[in-house]
Design an enzyme around this catalytic site. Structure first.
Site, short mmCIF file in Angstrom:
data_model
loop_
_atom_site.label_atom_id
_atom_site.label_comp_id
_atom_site.label_asym_id
_atom_site.label_seq_id
_atom_site.Cartn_x
_atom_site.Cartn_y
_atom_site.Cartn_z
N SER A 33 7.99 0.27 -0.59
CA SER A 33 6.80 0.27 -0.93
C SER A 33 6.03 1.33 -0.15
CB SER A 33 6.13 -1.09 -0.84
OG SER A 33 4.66 -1.08 -1.22
N ASN A 34 4.64 1.23 0.02
CA ASN A 34 4.01 2.24 1.10
C ASN A 34 2.77 1.51 1.75
OD1 ASN A 34 1.61 2.67 -0.56
ND2 ASN A 34 3.00 3.46 -1.79
N HIS A 35 2.29 2.25 2.48
CA HIS A 35 0.99 1.46 3.47
C HIS A 35 -0.40 1.49 2.77
CE1 HIS A 35 3.65 0.50 6.87
NE2 HIS A 35 3.81 1.98 6.76
#
Ligand code: CTP
Ligand code: CA
Length: 231
Positions: A33-35
């Protein structure tokens, strides 16, 4: 029925907005995923509803309350997000604020992966490209209405030229560029500073402000652009 009585610059219009990250499963307990916090997309949904639009917000996994009068659909992966966006059509405007994972694991294991005692210290994960949600919705099949499409471009360098390339490549009406190399703005922060680039490649800068304030300015800009269009 309530929608018929809405007032505001976007009254009578359906806005579809996606927001947040996507999660791409590796196995039942792990993902890529990512932030992304989803804050910009949620602020846009709130501002669009305030401007009288009917709003569908397709949200990845985020920890944010649903803004008033917004219809929220929760999803996990990029493929789920594409399908949820397609199910919400037709829309007058599509704003793609989600940070869609570009790749997903080629296979999701059915059970938790174990360390391979024979593979040494490394591990190779095979990835495949996710569908481009924005490019898919901005170039619909013949006979299907095309929403007015807005993209985001979060870049660390050559911000405006990359953003302009995405506007043209993805057939967009507007792209919102932000420089995520600057501390205190953009990804996962409460503030942002953006440059809007329209189809004629004219640039409009919106200086550093809260995401709520910028969202209202972006929604007002979109409403103005729509009002200018021949209907
Ligand atoms: N986007 C999308 N689906 C994807 C990837 C991106 O809908 N699979 C959308 C984003 O929501 C954003 C715009 O496309 O509105 C630009 O996303 P960005 O990640 O900046 O562009 P990419 O085309 O993925 O290019 P790259 O990450 O290589 O810079
Ligand atoms: Ca990307």
């Amino acid at each position: 029925v309530a929608g018929c009585f809405e007032r505001g610059s976007l009254a009578g219009l359906h806005l579809l907005i996606n927001a947040g990250p996507t999660r791409e499963a590796i196995d039942p307990v792990r993902y890529i995923s990512n932030h992304s916090s989803g804050k910009m997309g949620f602020a846009l949904a709130e501002a669009a509803a305030e401007a009288g639009a009917r709003v569908t917000l397709v949200a990845g996994p985020v920890n944010l309350p649903t803004p008033p009068r917004v219809q929220r659909v929760d999803v996990v992966s990029a493929e789920d997000m594409l399908h949820a966006c397609q199910n919400a059509l037709p829309a007058d405007v599509f704003i793609a604020s989600a940070a869609v994972a570009d790749y997903r694991p080629a296979h999701c294991a059915d059970s938790k992966l174990k360390k391979d005692p024979h593979s040494g210290d490394g591990m190779t994960l095979s990835l495949v490209r996710n569908p481009d949600i924005l490019a898919t919705l901005s170039s619909p099949p013949a006979g299907q209405a095309r929403p007015w499409c807005v993209g985001f471009a979060a870049e660390t360098n050559e911000v405006l030229s990359y953003a302009q390339g995405k506007l043209q490549r993805k057939n967009l009406d507007l792209i919102i560029a932000n420089d995520v190399s600057q501390p205190g703005i953009g990804f996962n922060s409460d503030d942002n500073a953006v440059t809007l680039i329209d189809r004629s490649l004219q640039q409009h800068s919106l200086p550093h402000a809260s995401k709520q304030k910028l969202a209202r300015q972006i929604i007002a800009f979109i409403a103005e652009q729509l009002a200018r269009q021949p209907s």
